[in-house]
Design a protein around this motif. Structure first.
Motif, PDB file in Angstrom:
ATOM      1  N   LEU A 248       0.832  -1.203   0.000  1.00 21.00           N
ATOM      2  CA  LEU A 248       0.000   0.000   0.000  1.00 21.00           C
ATOM      3  C   LEU A 248       0.869   1.257   0.000  1.00 21.00           C
ATOM      4  O   LEU A 248       0.592   2.220  -0.722  1.00 21.00           O
ATOM      5  CB  LEU A 248      -0.936   0.006   1.210  1.00 21.00           C
ATOM      6  N   THR A 249       1.915   1.246   0.794  1.00 18.99           N
ATOM      7  CA  THR A 249       2.832   2.393   0.853  1.00 18.99           C
ATOM      8  C   THR A 249       3.442   2.664  -0.514  1.00 18.99           C
ATOM      9  O   THR A 249       3.473   3.811  -0.973  1.00 18.99           O
ATOM     10  CB  THR A 249       3.924   2.148   1.912  1.00 18.99           C
ATOM     11  N   ASP A 250       3.912   1.625  -1.173  1.00 17.20           N
ATOM     12  CA  ASP A 250       4.489   1.796  -2.516  1.00 17.20           C
ATOM     13  C   ASP A 250       3.466   2.358  -3.497  1.00 17.20           C
ATOM     14  O   ASP A 250       3.809   3.146  -4.379  1.00 17.20           O
ATOM     15  CB  ASP A 250       5.040   0.469  -3.047  1.00 17.20           C
ATOM     16  N   MET A 251       2.205   1.960  -3.339  1.00 19.90           N
ATOM     17  CA  MET A 251       1.154   2.416  -4.252  1.00 19.90           C
ATOM     18  C   MET A 251       0.882   3.911  -4.140  1.00 19.90           C
ATOM     19  O   MET A 251       0.521   4.538  -5.131  1.00 19.90           O
ATOM     20  CB  MET A 251      -0.144   1.659  -3.977  1.00 19.90           C
ATOM     21  N   VAL A 252       1.023   4.466  -2.953  1.00 24.81           N
ATOM     22  CA  VAL A 252       0.677   5.881  -2.794  1.00 24.81           C
ATOM     23  C   VAL A 252       1.885   6.813  -2.821  1.00 24.81           C
ATOM     24  O   VAL A 252       1.718   8.026  -2.907  1.00 24.81           O
ATOM     25  CB  VAL A 252      -0.158   6.139  -1.511  1.00 24.81           C
TER      26      VAL A 252
ATOM     27  N   LEU B  94      -0.890  12.835  -0.607  1.00 23.71           N
ATOM     28  CA  LEU B  94      -0.906  11.649   0.246  1.00 23.71           C
ATOM     29  C   LEU B  94       0.490  11.383   0.798  1.00 23.71           C
ATOM     30  O   LEU B  94       1.471  11.409   0.050  1.00 23.71           O
ATOM     31  CB  LEU B  94      -1.373  10.420  -0.538  1.00 23.71           C
ATOM     32  N   THR B  95       0.560  11.117   2.102  1.00 23.28           N
ATOM     33  CA  THR B  95       1.838  10.794   2.736  1.00 23.28           C
ATOM     34  C   THR B  95       1.693   9.459   3.451  1.00 23.28           C
ATOM     35  O   THR B  95       0.977   9.358   4.448  1.00 23.28           O
ATOM     36  CB  THR B  95       2.243  11.887   3.754  1.00 23.28           C
ATOM     37  N   PRO B  96       2.359   8.420   2.921  1.00 22.87           N
ATOM     38  CA  PRO B  96       2.283   7.106   3.557  1.00 22.87           C
ATOM     39  C   PRO B  96       3.168   7.054   4.806  1.00 22.87           C
ATOM     40  O   PRO B  96       4.004   7.935   5.018  1.00 22.87           O
ATOM     41  CB  PRO B  96       2.798   6.164   2.473  1.00 22.87           C
ATOM     42  N   PRO B  97       3.005   6.000   5.611  1.00 22.89           N
ATOM     43  CA  PRO B  97       3.839   5.884   6.807  1.00 22.89           C
ATOM     44  C   PRO B  97       5.300   5.654   6.450  1.00 22.89           C
ATOM     45  O   PRO B  97       5.616   5.107   5.394  1.00 22.89           O
ATOM     46  CB  PRO B  97       3.257   4.666   7.529  1.00 22.89           C
ATOM     47  N   VAL B  98       6.155   6.086   7.346  1.00 24.15           N
ATOM     48  CA  VAL B  98       7.597   5.891   7.189  1.00 24.15           C
ATOM     49  C   VAL B  98       8.056   5.039   8.367  1.00 24.15           C
ATOM     50  O   VAL B  98       7.712   5.320   9.514  1.00 24.15           O
ATOM     51  CB  VAL B  98       8.338   7.251   7.194  1.00 24.15           C
ATOM     52  N   VAL B  99       8.814   4.024   8.071  1.00 26.17           N
ATOM     53  CA  VAL B  99       9.386   3.184   9.116  1.00 26.17           C
ATOM     54  C   VAL B  99      10.870   3.521   9.194  1.00 26.17           C
ATOM     55  O   VAL B  99      11.591   3.405   8.193  1.00 26.17           O
ATOM     56  CB  VAL B  99       9.181   1.682   8.818  1.00 26.17           C
ATOM     57  N   ARG B 100      11.290   3.977  10.351  1.00 26.44           N
ATOM     58  CA  ARG B 100      12.694   4.363  10.515  1.00 26.44           C
ATOM     59  C   ARG B 100      13.625   3.169  10.331  1.00 26.44           C
ATOM     60  O   ARG B 100      13.282   2.041  10.673  1.00 26.44           O
ATOM     61  CB  ARG B 100      12.911   4.950  11.905  1.00 26.44           C
TER      62      ARG B 100
ATOM     63  N   VAL C 152      -3.576  12.590   4.677  1.00 23.81           N
ATOM     64  CA  VAL C 152      -4.159  13.248   3.512  1.00 23.81           C
ATOM     65  C   VAL C 152      -4.082  14.751   3.766  1.00 23.81           C
ATOM     66  O   VAL C 152      -4.592  15.247   4.772  1.00 23.81           O
ATOM     67  CB  VAL C 152      -5.626  12.799   3.288  1.00 23.81           C
ATOM     68  N   ASP C 153      -3.418  15.470   2.859  1.00 20.86           N
ATOM     69  CA  ASP C 153      -3.174  16.891   3.072  1.00 20.86           C
ATOM     70  C   ASP C 153      -4.432  17.755   2.998  1.00 20.86           C
ATOM     71  O   ASP C 153      -4.559  18.723   3.737  1.00 20.86           O
ATOM     72  CB  ASP C 153      -2.143  17.418   2.067  1.00 20.86           C
TER      73      ASP C 153
END
Length: 126
Positions: free
Chosen positions: A13-17, A23-29, A43-44
């Protein structure tokens, strides 16, 4: 196995958005692991319009999550202003309940198309 599947779905899903305007997907450190009980998206603009468009295309997204605890009567005594949490819950946060759904690869592909169409339908997203 359940966690591995959730991670795989969330990363898909992250790659798709990634790169879709607004749209800002989650970031995993780096060095961290996220098990994605839910997959959250920022969603902005026009969150409710975006969620409605996605739901109309059959994608089970939801606006917000749960109210910040200090808004609940039982926690009123500890209430304080948390503007970022409030803004995210009230206007920006969208969730996909990764714990409740196990989409097939075809359903994920269709979700990716739905993200693109919902963004394209709303010029104010970017």
């Amino acid at each position: 196995q359940i966690i591995s599947e959730r991670i795989e779905i969330a990363l898909t899903l992250t790659d798709m958005v990634k790169g879709l305007p607004g749209l800002t997907p989650p970031v995993v450190r780096e060095g961290c692991r996220h098990v994605f009980y839910i997959w959250a998206l920022k969603v902005d603009k026009n969150r409710d319009e975006f969620v409605s468009a996605m739901q109309a295309m059959g994608v089970p997204l939801r606006a917000g999550y749960v109210d910040p605890l200090y808004r609940l009567p039982a926690f009123k005594r500890w209430a304080r202003s948390c503007p970022v949490a409030e803004r995210m819950h009230d206007r920006e946060l969208v969730i996909y309940e990764n714990c409740a759904w196990s989409p097939t690869s075809e359903q994920l592909r269709l979700m990716g198309e739905a993200f693109k169409r919902a963004v394209d339908k709303s010029p104010a997203m970017g």
